[in-house]
Design an enzyme around this catalytic site. Sequence first.
Site, PDB file in Angstrom:
ATOM      1  N   SER A 263      -2.130  -0.633   5.129  1.00 56.74           N
ATOM      2  CA  SER A 263      -0.987  -0.979   5.082  1.00 56.74           C
ATOM      3  C   SER A 263       0.004  -1.084   6.337  1.00 56.74           C
ATOM      4  O   SER A 263      -0.410  -0.651   7.026  1.00 56.74           O
ATOM      5  CB  SER A 263      -0.359   0.793   4.314  1.00 56.74           C
ATOM      6  OG  SER A 263       1.358   0.419   4.524  1.00 56.74           O
TER       7      SER A 263
ATOM      8  N   TYR B 234       0.104  10.013   6.533  1.00 53.64           N
ATOM      9  CA  TYR B 234      -0.475   8.902   4.981  1.00 53.64           C
ATOM     10  C   TYR B 234      -0.641   7.186   5.920  1.00 53.64           C
ATOM     11  O   TYR B 234      -1.985   7.173   5.827  1.00 53.64           O
ATOM     12  CB  TYR B 234       0.696   9.180   4.130  1.00 53.64           C
ATOM     13  CG  TYR B 234       0.248   7.435   3.023  1.00 53.64           C
ATOM     14  CD1 TYR B 234      -0.220   7.224   2.766  1.00 53.64           C
ATOM     15  CD2 TYR B 234       1.228   6.359   3.897  1.00 53.64           C
ATOM     16  CE1 TYR B 234      -0.299   5.354   1.905  1.00 53.64           C
ATOM     17  CE2 TYR B 234       1.174   5.042   3.348  1.00 53.64           C
ATOM     18  CZ  TYR B 234       0.118   4.561   1.996  1.00 53.64           C
ATOM     19  OH  TYR B 234       0.003   3.587   1.923  1.00 53.64           O
TER      20      TYR B 234
HETATM   21  N1  LIG Z   1       2.252  -0.229  -3.690  1.00 52.62           N
HETATM   22  C1  LIG Z   1       2.508  -0.346  -2.493  1.00 52.62           C
HETATM   23  O1  LIG Z   1       4.070  -0.469  -2.590  1.00 52.62           O
HETATM   24  C2  LIG Z   1       1.934   0.252  -1.412  1.00 52.62           C
HETATM   25  C3  LIG Z   1       2.111  -0.578   0.088  1.00 52.62           C
HETATM   26  C4  LIG Z   1       1.124  -0.428   1.250  1.00 52.62           C
HETATM   27  C5  LIG Z   1      -0.176  -0.429   0.850  1.00 52.62           C
HETATM   28  N2  LIG Z   1      -0.451  -0.140  -0.523  1.00 52.62           N
HETATM   29  C6  LIG Z   1      -1.651   0.833  -0.357  1.00 52.62           C
HETATM   30  O2  LIG Z   1      -2.836   0.093  -1.930  1.00 52.62           O
HETATM   31  C7  LIG Z   1      -3.267   0.730  -2.626  1.00 52.62           C
HETATM   32  C8  LIG Z   1      -3.025   1.207  -3.451  1.00 52.62           C
HETATM   33  O3  LIG Z   1      -1.477   1.434  -3.719  1.00 52.62           O
HETATM   34  P1  LIG Z   1      -0.661   2.423  -5.369  1.00 52.62           P
HETATM   35  O4  LIG Z   1      -0.605   3.596  -4.495  1.00 52.62           O
HETATM   36  O5  LIG Z   1       0.683   1.598  -5.060  1.00 52.62           O
HETATM   37  O6  LIG Z   1      -1.703   2.418  -6.403  1.00 52.62           O
HETATM   38  P2  LIG Z   1      -1.808   1.503  -7.667  1.00 52.62           P
HETATM   39  O7  LIG Z   1      -2.861   0.919  -7.237  1.00 52.62           O
HETATM   40  O8  LIG Z   1      -1.386   1.593  -8.693  1.00 52.62           O
HETATM   41  O9  LIG Z   1      -3.202   2.782  -8.110  1.00 52.62           O
HETATM   42  C9  LIG Z   1      -3.506   3.940  -7.958  1.00 52.62           C
HETATM   43  C10 LIG Z   1      -4.652   4.162  -8.816  1.00 52.62           C
HETATM   44  O10 LIG Z   1      -6.511   4.583  -8.105  1.00 52.62           O
HETATM   45  C11 LIG Z   1      -6.331   5.983  -9.348  1.00 52.62           C
HETATM   46  N3  LIG Z   1      -6.566   7.070  -8.008  1.00 52.62           N
HETATM   47  C12 LIG Z   1      -5.732   7.455  -7.687  1.00 52.62           C
HETATM   48  N4  LIG Z   1      -6.115   8.880  -7.588  1.00 52.62           N
HETATM   49  C13 LIG Z   1      -6.935   9.497  -8.003  1.00 52.62           C
HETATM   50  C14 LIG Z   1      -8.420   9.915  -7.657  1.00 52.62           C
HETATM   51  N5  LIG Z   1      -8.255  10.557  -7.303  1.00 52.62           N
HETATM   52  N6  LIG Z   1      -9.902  10.013  -8.278  1.00 52.62           N
HETATM   53  C15 LIG Z   1      -9.688   8.393  -8.571  1.00 52.62           C
HETATM   54  N7  LIG Z   1      -8.457   7.624  -8.937  1.00 52.62           N
HETATM   55  C16 LIG Z   1      -7.687   7.768  -8.766  1.00 52.62           C
HETATM   56  C17 LIG Z   1      -4.929   5.888 -10.256  1.00 52.62           C
HETATM   57  O11 LIG Z   1      -5.590   6.085 -11.442  1.00 52.62           O
HETATM   58  P3  LIG Z   1      -5.739   7.914 -11.881  1.00 52.62           P
HETATM   59  O12 LIG Z   1      -4.244   7.633 -11.562  1.00 52.62           O
HETATM   60  O13 LIG Z   1      -5.923   7.391 -13.560  1.00 52.62           O
HETATM   61  O14 LIG Z   1      -6.614   8.172 -11.526  1.00 52.62           O
HETATM   62  C18 LIG Z   1      -5.024   4.696  -9.862  1.00 52.62           C
HETATM   63  O15 LIG Z   1      -5.527   3.489 -10.876  1.00 52.62           O
HETATM   64  C19 LIG Z   1      -2.956   1.858  -2.069  1.00 52.62           C
HETATM   65  O16 LIG Z   1      -4.682   2.617  -0.832  1.00 52.62           O
HETATM   66  C20 LIG Z   1      -2.647   2.470  -0.795  1.00 52.62           C
HETATM   67  O17 LIG Z   1      -2.469   3.112   0.561  1.00 52.62           O
HETATM   68  C21 LIG Z   1       0.174   0.444  -1.481  1.00 52.62           C
END
Ligand SMILES: NC(=O)c1ccc[n+]([C@@H]2O[C@H](COP(=O)([O-])OP(=O)(O)OC[C@H]3O[C@@H](n4cnc5c(N)ncnc54)[C@H](OP(=O)(O)O)[C@@H]3O)[C@@H](O)[C@H]2O)c1
Length: 274
Positions: free
Chosen positions: A148, A161
């Site tokens: 990130s 985080y």
């Molecule tokens: N979104 C942003 O603005 C942003 C910005 C910078 C970096 N990122 C990075 O991008 C990545 C994804 O972002 P996001 O948080 O927005 O997530 P996302 O891709 O929208 O969703 C998270 C996915 O992970 C699964 N998950 C969460 N906890 C889990 C666990 N303990 N075991 C198995 N599966 C799990 C969730 O499904 P279930 O709930 O069904 O388990 C979902 O499918 C992360 O690494 C984050 O740090 C995101």
Amino acid sequence: MAAPEAHFAERYGPWGVVAGASEGLGLAFAEALARRGVNLMLIARRAAVLNDAAQSLEDRFGIEAESHVLDLASPDAAARCQAAAGPREVGLVVYNAAYSVIGPFLDHPVESRLKEIDLNCRGPLCFAHSFGEGMTKRGRGGMVLLSSLAGFQGSALIANYAATKAYNLVLGEGLWDEFRDHGVDVLVCCAGATRTPNYERSTPRDRESSLVPVQAPEMVAEEALTALGRRAVLVPGRANRIASFVIRRLLSRRRATLLMGRNTRRLYGGAARR
Ligand SMILES: NC(=O)c1ccc[n+]([C@@H]2O[C@H](COP(=O)([O-])OP(=O)(O)OC[C@H]3O[C@@H](n4cnc5c(N)ncnc54)[C@H](OP(=O)(O)O)[C@@H]3O)[C@@H](O)[C@H]2O)c1
């Protein structure tokens, strides 16, 4: 070595693992891989959402997609995924899932901070170790680790985080150099704000910055898969690249930390949790 889209599955298939695949960025990665002809093992905790995603990918792209319900924060998650893969050749791992608790460091029990480390650090470490072995032996494969913009410096309210995202950045850079001699490409994707369900749940719309647009998950996934094999680190999105250039190259580290902290306070002043 970058693979043109037509040869992507030859280089990074026949199977890929997307850890955290049921929605948002993880689902966007799964779709982008399915479009490139890679069969998929999809991992998340919610069986119904994951099954729907797998079925939809099979129907639309004619690949095989399996759902594996697994808590990636558990210590044996990578071993269980490896066991479920059995003799299949897994040529690509995207470790996407992350946990973040937003708010003053001392307002949350240390257990929630340890869960951030389990899911965001132990997880990618174990997946890279477990699947890296087969890839390096075969002399081909790829890994994408999600970091990130928050991983480039410290930030108030998301101190732990941000530190976990710095871990992914540094781990991925090192593995990029180490594994490239074995034909395995590693990419760290340092995403900026991305409109995932997680992001929507935690971020008040009226506090979003108008300077750096929030990206669509599909754009981030496409950029990342295009960059795999071409570079070690990607900041997706032009506006994010400009912001990260200013923060990393023009500001002192102290100023960058203060700026990120100010921005995080403005966004999440009321302390949210996701
Ligand atoms: N979104 C942003 O603005 C942003 C910005 C910078 C970096 N990122 C990075 O991008 C990545 C994804 O972002 P996001 O948080 O927005 O997530 P996302 O891709 O929208 O969703 C998270 C996915 O992970 C699964 N998950 C969460 N906890 C889990 C666990 N303990 N075991 C198995 N599966 C799990 C969730 O499904 P279930 O709930 O069904 O388990 C979902 O499918 C992360 O690494 C984050 O740090 C995101």
